[in-house]
Every structure is written in structure tokens, then in C-alpha cells.
Design a protein around this motif. Structure first.
Motif, PDB file in Angstrom:
ATOM      1  N   GLU A  31       0.821  -1.221   0.000  1.00  0.00           N
ATOM      2  CA  GLU A  31       0.000   0.000   0.000  1.00  0.00           C
ATOM      3  C   GLU A  31       0.849   1.261   0.000  1.00  0.00           C
ATOM      4  O   GLU A  31       0.402   2.328  -0.425  1.00  0.00           O
ATOM      5  CB  GLU A  31      -0.911   0.044   1.234  1.00  0.00           C
ATOM      6  CG  GLU A  31      -1.950  -1.053   1.310  1.00  0.00           C
ATOM      7  CD  GLU A  31      -1.460  -2.251   2.116  1.00  0.00           C
ATOM      8  OE1 GLU A  31      -0.235  -2.497   2.099  1.00  0.00           O
ATOM      9  OE2 GLU A  31      -2.280  -2.928   2.730  1.00  0.00           O
ATOM     10  N   ILE A  32       2.061   1.152   0.568  1.00  0.00           N
ATOM     11  CA  ILE A  32       2.880   2.359   0.701  1.00  0.00           C
ATOM     12  C   ILE A  32       4.027   2.396  -0.313  1.00  0.00           C
ATOM     13  O   ILE A  32       4.771   3.369  -0.368  1.00  0.00           O
ATOM     14  CB  ILE A  32       3.459   2.496   2.134  1.00  0.00           C
ATOM     15  CG1 ILE A  32       4.310   1.275   2.510  1.00  0.00           C
ATOM     16  CG2 ILE A  32       2.333   2.676   3.151  1.00  0.00           C
ATOM     17  CD1 ILE A  32       5.110   1.461   3.801  1.00  0.00           C
ATOM     18  N   HIS A  34       4.235   2.968  -3.356  1.00  0.00           N
ATOM     19  CA  HIS A  34       4.272   4.049  -4.346  1.00  0.00           C
ATOM     20  C   HIS A  34       4.734   5.363  -3.719  1.00  0.00           C
ATOM     21  O   HIS A  34       4.982   6.331  -4.418  1.00  0.00           O
ATOM     22  CB  HIS A  34       2.914   4.212  -5.021  1.00  0.00           C
ATOM     23  CG  HIS A  34       1.794   4.494  -4.067  1.00  0.00           C
ATOM     24  ND1 HIS A  34       1.482   3.659  -3.015  1.00  0.00           N
ATOM     25  CD2 HIS A  34       0.919   5.517  -3.980  1.00  0.00           C
ATOM     26  CE1 HIS A  34       0.462   4.160  -2.344  1.00  0.00           C
ATOM     27  NE2 HIS A  34       0.113   5.289  -2.895  1.00  0.00           N
ATOM     28  N   VAL A  35       4.799   5.403  -2.391  1.00  0.00           N
ATOM     29  CA  VAL A  35       5.203   6.630  -1.705  1.00  0.00           C
ATOM     30  C   VAL A  35       6.563   6.461  -1.028  1.00  0.00           C
ATOM     31  O   VAL A  35       7.333   7.403  -0.911  1.00  0.00           O
ATOM     32  CB  VAL A  35       4.130   7.022  -0.659  1.00  0.00           C
ATOM     33  CG1 VAL A  35       4.618   8.151   0.226  1.00  0.00           C
ATOM     34  CG2 VAL A  35       2.835   7.427  -1.350  1.00  0.00           C
ATOM     35  N   PRO A 274       5.862   8.818   6.147  1.00  0.00           N
ATOM     36  CA  PRO A 274       6.250   7.489   5.651  1.00  0.00           C
ATOM     37  C   PRO A 274       7.680   7.433   5.114  1.00  0.00           C
ATOM     38  O   PRO A 274       8.243   6.358   5.017  1.00  0.00           O
ATOM     39  CB  PRO A 274       5.214   7.197   4.558  1.00  0.00           C
ATOM     40  CG  PRO A 274       4.625   8.520   4.207  1.00  0.00           C
ATOM     41  CD  PRO A 274       4.702   9.372   5.424  1.00  0.00           C
ATOM     42  N   ASN A 275       8.238   8.580   4.812  1.00  0.00           N
ATOM     43  CA  ASN A 275       9.609   8.589   4.278  1.00  0.00           C
ATOM     44  C   ASN A 275      10.663   8.878   5.338  1.00  0.00           C
ATOM     45  O   ASN A 275      11.754   9.338   5.026  1.00  0.00           O
ATOM     46  CB  ASN A 275       9.715   9.611   3.150  1.00  0.00           C
ATOM     47  CG  ASN A 275       9.168   9.052   1.864  1.00  0.00           C
ATOM     48  OD1 ASN A 275       9.667   8.045   1.370  1.00  0.00           O
ATOM     49  ND2 ASN A 275       8.126   9.657   1.341  1.00  0.00           N
TER      50      ASN A 275
END
Lengths: 307, 273
Positions: A31-32, A34-35, A274-275
């Protein structure tokens, strides 16, 4: 001087860096993706998985509190077979370790989920969820009784050749009792800790802010509690500890390593940042360089605690 | 409006323009190439770069975009600490912006009329949606309601854009007195054919519009606004009850990735009111 090493080993699990995304904060990873570049993580721990799919608690499920997040999601999930068949093939495309968070309502269910996860290519370790405060059966019940902890860890140990990592509940009087129960039952490491049981009230309606009532508190609000428990657990057992609790910077992560953690998980901050992994990793490298420490492994448990 | 929106990007970006609309309302324009490509009904998760002790970003509907300058605008009401922190940003301050996110509104079919129903700050996405409808040559009308005149701060902006508008307030201080559904019902009795309804605003308002659509057998989309934690579908905090055909019972679906816009027929209202 060569760059300090961040690689760690948790049993037979080799991690490129000691930074994992905590269960329930990164979905199933895909889910994550792509980010977040999942290769910036040592690994991800999946959302908890039972045999069957689950729909979780009613909404509202989350409430923000000072420097914290109270949640009662209730382990909504697709179930282990759907994960293995439909999600894992996509997750395997990413260069990161995959740790499956294993749930069950009975010891037998834990063992069965563990067996299915272990048979799937691309799963590197199992984390045993004996500490979810937001389900009516199983979860925290296994993590607050030392005999049940021993039995469920032992059953998963028998069912799997992968590294087995029980995730402890902080909602106990003496976490060292549970750490030792896990070690004696054959655990390879311990995740320390899950959320603290909490309650937030809407004073206008006098109802809890969460539909479930109580919830689990996470985020920087719990960090000193989690660091203390990591320190206690690390002194009680020989197996590695994975520290968890409100990590939002390299400095926060360093507290856990110094207290005795061999790796850490970032949880709540995955929701808003998230990064954050690249930033934490470079902060760790800077610290080790500045302190002339060749490897993060050499920092583990080096707390200078007053005698 | 028909091209698929870009995948979300998580970036620190500057607030380039801030316009107060009085009280707790403001228009904030950020520079973020990704979100500048948003489609109507999509949103962005935003928090100040200096987040302090506030952990979670808050979701804001995209009110306008300008892909040529990589800018997007939100219409904001400061309602709690998270939105207040964004409201308090000054021009030049940085924010952490993730977007564009979610599924937006479905465009009406050629020749189909669109009735947009916005309540309070829920009117925001209809500014962007109106632009697309106009470019597509669709007939449309916006019904904008609030409790009183002071809660319709976007009227000037919408009028400047020449959006066909009917105003209503509960206390009659601006436009027609009463709920926004009253002028909507009047208009539905006047126009021929089967307009498509779009609603964004307080839940009781959206539910009332959904009931009207059900009685009159009109297509209807609603933009739901539950508590949201991450915008990525990972925290599962923003679930809404959705009943799909062929499913024995409603399921909890994250509004951030499967919505926030849903076909009103799928929404089970009593569970999250």
C-alpha cells in the motif's frame, strides 16, 4: 574511515539496516510502496493476520492525543491465505525483509497461520501478536499470562523454521517475566512493545472517543515507557530485542539501541511521515561516525546506567 | 477531468499564498506539482513541517488546481488542533503534503445535468468540479448551504467564478431560509430528465441528499469525511460501512483509498452517524 555498518542479524534474519516498519502501520507494505522506497527499510512487519479475513472494530477507530495516537482497529485484515496468494507476490518484488505478524484466537490457530506463512516463499520471519488490546478473544490474553505466552510461542516455534519473534504487551507488571517465557519457549527475538491500553473520553457526550471503548496508545507519548521496558527485557534475556515505541528521529532510535535493542520498529510515524527511514538512517550513520563506532551492533546495550 | 490523476507524492512544499476569509476560514495555496494534477473530489494530507506534538496530517479537499504553476488551493475551516495548525501557516512556511489521494467524483454523462450540494466547508471540491463541468459543457447548478451567512464564506469566490449558485441558511441570514435540500427539491421539480446529484458536507445533509436520490431514482455520489490518519490505506482509521451487491453484509472500507467519494447507494449511514 569506512562508513559505519548498520547491518544486524536477528537470529538467522539478516537485515540491511535495523529499521523495520511496525505491524499495523504499513499495511502489507504494498500500500505504501508508491510513496516509500521499501529498500530504505530493513524490513516490514505486516498487519496482523488470522486464518480468516476480519472486518475489525466499528468507527471511530482512531483519536489523536498529546504526542500520541489511540487506536482500536481490531485487526482488520485479509487472512493469511489471501495474503500469501494475492499480496505476497507483489510484496516480494520489493527488496526488503518481510516479517509476517501472526495472530490467532487459539494456540492451534497461531500455529496454523505460522505454518502457512512459513511455507510461502518470500517470508523471512514471524512476529507473534500476543499483545493486541483491541480484540475480544486472543491477542493480549496470550501476552498477559506467562504460561499462555510460553504455550503459544512454543507452538509457533514447532510449526516454523523461520525466526520467531513474539511481540510483548506493555500492559503487565513485570515484562521480564514474559521476556523469559518467550526465551524459554524458543523465541529467536522479542519485539518490545505493543501499545499501552488507554481511554480517551469526549466530555460533551461522555462517551469514549473510540467506538470500541478503550484503545492502544502509541506515538512519542509512550517512548520513555517503551525504552524502559526495552532496557528491562534486554537485561533479562540473551535473545535480541527489537525496540518499539514512538520513534520519530534517529535520536529516538538511538535511545532504544543504547537501552539494549538490536533493531527497532517505527510505528505511528509511518502515518504522517512514511519517508522517515532515510532520515533516521543518515542520522544513525552520523552518530556512529561522530562517536567512532564501527557498527550499530557495538552500540547495543551500552547504556551508562548509574550503579 | 477524464485523465487519470497522478499517483500521490509526499513532499515538503511551501505555502505560497494565504487569503483569510474571515473567522476560522481561509484559502491556502501550496506549490506541489503532484497535487496540482488532482481531479475533483480528491484530497491531500497536510501538516506543518514543524509538526510539534501533533502527529497526524489532516485531510483537505482540493478546491482548485493550476497545473501550469504546480499550485493547488484548499478552502479550510479551522475546526480542531490539526486544521488550526495548517490555518496558522504563513506564506513561505513549509508543509508536509501527501497527495493527490482518493477517488474523486465521476463526471456526468454527456447531456446529463449535475446538481452539486455543498454544506459548510464541504463546498470546497465543487469549485474544482464546476470548472471541469464547464469545460465539458455540462449543465450544472450548485446549492450551497450553511447554518448562517457567516458560514458561507466561499460565496464571493464562487460568484467570481460565475458558478450558477443557490444559497440557503438555516437562520435565513443569507439566501433561502432552511435546509439546503429545500431549494434542491424545488429545482428537481422544475428540471426535466434525471440530474445526477453530488453531495459534500455534514453527514446528515449528505444522508438527506442520498435519500432524495433514492426516492427519485437519481444517481448520487457523496464525499465522506471520517476521521483519517494516514491517507494511504494503512492505518484503517477512516473506515466507512459500505454495502456492495452480492455481499452478505456491509464491510468496513477505508475512505482514503476507496473513497472519499462513494456511490450513495453503497453507503450504510446509520453505522457512522
Amino acid at each position: 574511515m569506512t562508513a559505519p555498518s548498520l547491518g544486524v542479524e536477528i537470529g538467522s534474519l539478516k537485515l540491511r539496516n535495523p529499521l523495520l516498519a511496525a505491524s499495523g502501520t504499513c499495511g502489507y507494505g504494498v500500500e505504501i510502496a508508491h510513496v516509500v522506497d521499501l529498500a530504505t527499510l530493513g524490513g516490514i512487519v505486516t498487519k496482523g493476520l488470522y486464518m480468516a479475513a476480519r472486518d475489525g472494530c466499528e468507527a471511530p477507530r482512531i483519536a489523536e492525543t498529546p504526542a500520541g495516537l489511540l487506536n482500536a482497529i481490531g485487526l482488520q485484515g485479509v487472512g493469511i491465505r489471501a495474503f500469501v496468494d494475492r499480496v505476497l507476490p507483489r510484496l516480494r518484488e520489493h527488496d526488503t525483509a518481510v516479517i509476517v505478524n501472526v495472530c490467532g484466537e487459539t494456540v492451534e490457530e497461531y500455529a496454523e497461520v505460522a505454518r502457512i506463512a512459513s511455507d510461502a516463499p518470500g517470508v523471512h520471519a514471524l512476529e507473534i501478536n500476543i499483545s493486541c488490546p483491541n480484540v475480544k478473544t486472543g491477542g493480549i490474553a496470550f501476552g498477559t499470562d506467562p504460561l499462555m505466552t510460553r504455550d503459544v510461542v512454543g507452538a509457533v516455534r514447532k510449526a516454523s523454521a523461520l525466526p520467531v519473534i513474539p511481540k510483548l504487551s506493555p500492559n503487565v507488571t513485570d515484562i521480564t517475566v514474559f521476556a523469559r517465557a518467550c526465551e524459554e519457549a524458543g523465541a529467536d527475538a522479542i519485539s518490545c512493545v505493543n501499545t499501552f491500553l488507554g481511554l480517551a473520553i469526549d466530555v460533551e457526550t461522555r462517551k469514549p472517543r473510540l467506538a470500541f471503548g478503550t484503545g492502544g496508545l502509541s506515538g512519542p507519548a509512550i517512548r520513555p515507557l517503551a525504552v524502559r521496558m526495552t532496557w528491562q527485557a534486554a537485561r533479562a534475556v540473551k535473545i535480541p530485542i527489537i525496540g518499539i515505541g514512538g520513534i520519530a528521529s534517529a535520536s529516538d532510535a538511538l535511545e532504544f539501541f543504547i537501552a539494549g535493542a538490536s533493531a527497532v520498529q517505527v510505528g505511528t510515524m509511518n502515518f504522517s511521515r512514511p519517508n522517515i527511514y532515510a532520515e533516521i538512517e543518515s542520522g544513525l550513520v552520523d552518530y556512529l561516525t561522530r562517536h567512532h563506532i564501527g557498527s550499530i551492533r557495538d552500540l547495543v546495550g551500552t547504556i551508562r546506567y548509574p550503579r | 477531468m477524464t485523465s487519470s490523476p497522478p499517483s500521490p507524492a509526499d513532499r515538503v512544499c511551501p505555502l505560497v499564498k494565504r487569503e483569510s476569509l474571515g473567522g476560522a476560514y481561509a484559502l491556502l495555496t501550496f506549490e506541489h506539482a503532484g497535487v496540482a494534477g488532482a481531479s475533483a473530489g480528491q484530497f491531500a494530507m497536510i501538516q506543518p513541517e514543524a509538526q510539534g506534538d501533533l502527529l497526524l496530517r489532516r485531510p483537505f479537499s482540493i478546491m482548485d488546481t493550476d497545473p501550469s504553476t504546480s499550485r493547488f488551493t484548499i478552502f479550510l475551516k479551522a475546526v480542531g488542533p490539526g486544521s488550526k495548525a495548517v490555518f496558522d501557516l504563513r506564506e513561505g512556511d513549509n508543509a508536509r503534503v501527501l497527495g493527490p489521494l482518493g477517488r474523486g467524483f465521476t463526471a456526468p454523462a454527456p447531456g446529463e445535468r449535475a446538481f452539486l450540494v455543498g454544506g459548510g466547508y464541504g463546498v470546497a471540491p465543487f469549485a474544482l468540479f464546476s470548472r471541469g463541468l464547464r469545460e465539458a459543457g455540462s449543465a450544472f447548478h450548485l446549492f450551497y448551504g450553511g447554518r448562517s451567512a457567516s458560514e458561507l464564506p466561499l460565496v464571493g469566490e464562487l460568484e467570481r467564478r460565475g458558478i450558477p449558485l443557490t444559497l440557503s441558511t438555516d437562520d435565513g441570514t443569507r439566501g433561502e431560509r432552511g435546509r439546503v435540500t429545500v431549494p434542491l427539491m424545488d429545482a428537481l421539480s422544475l428540471v426535466p430528465g434525471t440530474p445526477r446529484l453530488y453531495a459534500c458536507g455534514p453527514e446528515p445533509m449528505m444522508r438527506a441528499v442520498a435519500e432524495i436520490s433514492s426516492e427519485k431514482r437519481l444517481a448520487c455520489e457523496v464525499s465522506l469525511d471520517p476521521w483519517m490518519g494516514c491517507g494511504l490505506g494503512t492505518c484503517l482509521g477512516c473506515v466507512v460501512k459500505i454495502q456492495d451487491e452480492g455481499e452478505p453484509r456491509p464491510k468496513n472500507r477505508p475512505a482514503c483509498t476507496e473513497g472519499p467519494v462513494f456511490d450513495a447507494r453503497r453507503v450504510v449511514w446509520e453505522k457512522h452517524s
